[in-house]
Design a protein around this motif. Structure first.
Motif, mmCIF file in Angstrom:
data_model
loop_
_atom_site.group_PDB
_atom_site.id
_atom_site.type_symbol
_atom_site.label_atom_id
_atom_site.label_comp_id
_atom_site.label_asym_id
_atom_site.label_seq_id
_atom_site.Cartn_x
_atom_site.Cartn_y
_atom_site.Cartn_z
ATOM 1 N N LYS A 24 21.126 22.618 19.753
ATOM 2 C CA LYS A 24 19.745 22.376 20.165
ATOM 3 C C LYS A 24 18.830 22.097 18.986
ATOM 4 N N ASN A 25 19.145 22.662 17.822
ATOM 5 C CA ASN A 25 18.326 22.432 16.630
ATOM 6 C C ASN A 25 18.726 21.166 15.877
ATOM 7 N N GLY A 26 19.706 20.422 16.404
ATOM 8 C CA GLY A 26 20.137 19.172 15.794
ATOM 9 C C GLY A 26 21.358 19.282 14.883
ATOM 10 N N ASN A 27 21.783 20.495 14.562
ATOM 11 C CA ASN A 27 22.974 20.653 13.732
ATOM 12 C C ASN A 27 24.185 20.060 14.425
ATOM 13 N N LYS A 28 25.063 19.482 13.634
ATOM 14 C CA LYS A 28 26.296 18.881 14.133
ATOM 15 C C LYS A 28 27.470 19.664 13.556
#
Length: 177
Positions: free
Chosen positions: A10-14
């Motif tokens: 959700k925070n954009g981390n992959k």
């Protein structure tokens, strides 16, 4: 970033999906990502509608220059975001729920997903998502003003005979990776 299946938080981390790291990411995962070379896409955890649905509420207009009326042009289409913009203009079915930044994949994008459906489904199941079925899915690639291309995610069959305002199949949203 190397090729593979990713958990998009959700925070954009992959986070590269290993099959062992999904339990702690279950509540944090927003998408399952797929990267291969220069191609990458994020797949929503669930279909964009609870039922099979028509794609639009209106057929369209004949003066649109984005139609892909042959197989080669359709499979080369990788611009689902632009295509979905056009579908919204002519009346995207309100039962299709797209979040900000999401769109309906083009033929090229959905074929890419089909190639890796088994691995994507493993990641979807691991994070509590809904596996992609073997059924028919809409693409955002329009054949003409009445018809859009549909892709069978069981056998990969691609057909341009589906009247987009009448025929009902699955829709899975995607977003940019």
């Amino acid at each position: 970033m190397k090729d593979g299946i990713y958990l998009i938080e959700k925070n954009g981390n992959k986070v590269l999906f290993t099959g062992k790291n999904s339990e702690k990411k279950r509540n944090e995962c927003r998408y399952v990502g797929l990267k291969l070379g220069s191609k990458a896409i994020c797949v929503a955890l669930h279909d964009a509608s609870t039922d099979c649905v028509s794609l639009t509420t209106y057929e369209g207009h004949t003066d649109y220059d984005g139609y892909k009326g042959n197989y080669l042009d359709a499979t080369a289409d990788w611009d689902g975001a632009k295509n979905t913009g056009h579908l919204k203009l002519i009346g995207l079915n309100p039962k299709i729920h797209l979040k900000d930044g999401e769109y309906i994949p083009s033929v090229g994008e959905l074929k890419f997903i089909h190639l890796f459906r088994k691995q994507i489904n493993e990641a979807l199941k691991a994070v509590g998502g809904e596996p992609i079925t073997v059924g028919w899915y809409w693409t955002s690639t329009e054949y003409n003003s009445f018809v859009a291309w549909g892709l069978g995610l069981g056998d990969g069959g691609l057909y341009g005979w589906s009247v987009k305002a009448a025929f009902s199949v699955h829709v899975r949203a995607v977003s940019a990776f």
